[in-house]
Design an enzyme around this catalytic site. Structure first.
Site, PDB file in Angstrom:
ATOM      1  N   GLU A  34       0.829  -1.210   0.000  1.00  0.00           N
ATOM      2  CA  GLU A  34       0.000   0.000   0.000  1.00  0.00           C
ATOM      3  C   GLU A  34       0.864   1.260   0.000  1.00  0.00           C
ATOM      4  OE1 GLU A  34      -3.021   0.451  -0.620  1.00  0.00           O
ATOM      5  OE2 GLU A  34      -3.749  -1.606  -0.528  1.00  0.00           O
ATOM      6  N   TYR A 117      -6.657   6.275   4.439  1.00  0.00           N
ATOM      7  CA  TYR A 117      -6.862   5.243   3.412  1.00  0.00           C
ATOM      8  C   TYR A 117      -6.044   3.982   3.737  1.00  0.00           C
ATOM      9  CZ  TYR A 117      -5.885   2.379  -0.530  1.00  0.00           C
ATOM     10  OH  TYR A 117      -5.709   1.261  -1.298  1.00  0.00           O
ATOM     11  N   ASP A 135      -9.653   5.735  -1.536  1.00  0.00           N
ATOM     12  CA  ASP A 135      -8.567   6.306  -2.343  1.00  0.00           C
ATOM     13  C   ASP A 135      -9.189   6.925  -3.592  1.00  0.00           C
ATOM     14  OD1 ASP A 135      -9.370   4.143  -3.819  1.00  0.00           O
ATOM     15  OD2 ASP A 135      -7.343   3.446  -4.288  1.00  0.00           O
TER      16      ASP A 135
END
Ligand code: SF4
Length: 339
Positions: A34, A117, A135
């Site tokens: 991520e 997020y 996102d």
């Protein structure tokens, strides 16, 4: 399960992208991927991810990595602060969480470099927490599905979209739901050419029904701010009063009182910098003001301008803008420094 989540997850089963960090739910892998995916394309990230987890297979090895070696491993991905934050967070995890990533969004948010997020993505994918990860893809999909017109450039809009996401999210597979939204946004609900005919949630999508998909998400255009360069004159009379001028009846800071200000070109501004008493920057919605406070070579003011000698005690009776207070504060701290 609600119909939206059901349709989406059925589609995801056969259409998901096969990515190395999706092979298991290892929280460390989810976290690293991520962070790498912020600002970087999936195809670029894959080889970096594989070599990174080979070199730093777990939180412990990342926490103790030599910084130069870590930076080398990150070379080419850019935005090096991400790598530094990763290591800082790894140290936090070792110190405060016995080397294991915390399992809930609230705790994840305490780690360096993890925002709303990423915290939701890790918490849902690795630990099944029911929390929507918002996102760019999620903003786009949810705004189109619900015709939600909040400006996605404004930070307060995030809460609105998190609420929409939290209503639609699957209670049993929240991680897959979030990843399905990412994939839907990347594969079908693309920014310029959404392929609605193949979209699993088309019949639940309001913007598709009204034919206005491309009008969402809403984002106000950023106005390019104009830079204005000014010289502010510091003029003091024998009584220790300052020369102030009232600004004109139109334009920025109309009718307010400031030191005499003269707009100059950037070149003149740069030339005067070395002799100025101090520099102040002030930001307006459409303008950036750069001001040099100077002792003017000569004091010639237009007679039409309202000018007055004011003592500091007089200022409370005059409308004085924030930028003028900045000049006065700068001046007094400058005087203190030189005493
Ligand atoms: Fe996006 Fe079209 Fe699907 Fe709506 S129907 S979610 S606009 S791809």
């Amino acid at each position: 399960m609600n119909e939206f989540a059901q349709q989406l997850l059925t589609w995801y089963l056969t259409n998901q992208r096969h990515l190395p960090w999706r092979e298991n739910k290892n929280p460390y892998y989810v976290w690293i991927s991520e962070i790498m995916l912020q600002q970087t394309q999936v195809t670029t990230v894959i080889p970096y991810f594989l070599s990174f987890i080979h070199q730093f297979p777990d939180v412990e090895s990342l926490a103790h990595a030599d910084e130069a070696v870590l930076m080398k491993a990150w070379e080419g991905l850019g935005y090096y602060s991400r790598a530094r934050n990763l290591q800082a967070a790894a140290k936090q995890i070792v110190c405060d969480y016995q080397g294991k990533l915390p399992k809930c969004r609230t705790e994840l948010l305490k780690l360096k470099g993890i925002g709303p997020y990423t915290a939701s993505a890790i918490a849902s994918i690795a630990f099944d927490e029911i929390t929507a990860a918002i996102d760019g893809n999620a903003f786009r999909v949810f705004s189109r599905v619900k015709m939600e017109a909040s400006d996605i450039g404004e930070s307060k809009s995030r809460l609105i979209f998190e609420k929409i996401g939290d209503t639609l999210i699957s209670r049993t597979s929240p991680g897959d739901f979030n990843q399905a939204i990412m994939d839907l946004g990347a594969q079908l609900c693309t920014p310029k050419q959404p392929v609605c005919e193949y979209c699993p949630v088309a019949k639940l999508c309001l913007s598709y029904q009204y034919g206005v998909q491309l009008e969402f998400p809403k984002k106000a255009k950023k106005i390019k701010k104009k830079d204005v360069y000014l010289l502010a004159d510091l003029v003091i009379n024998e009584e220790g009063k300052f020369l102030f001028e009232q600004r004109s009846k139109s334009g920025v800071l109309k009718d307010m009182w400031t030191f005499p200000l003269t707009e100059v070109t950037q070149q003149v501004y740069q030339e005067r910098k070395s002799t100025a008493l101090l520099e102040v920057k002030h930001v307006f919605t459409h303008l950036n003001w750069y001001i040099l406070l100077q002792i003017p070579p000569e004091v010639v003011r237009e007679s039409s301008k309202a000018a007055r000698w004011l003592a500091l005690d007089d200022l409370s009776s005059y409308p004085i803008p924030k930028v003028q207070h900045k000049l006065l504060q700068g001046l007094s701290s400058d005087i203190r420094k030189n005493q």
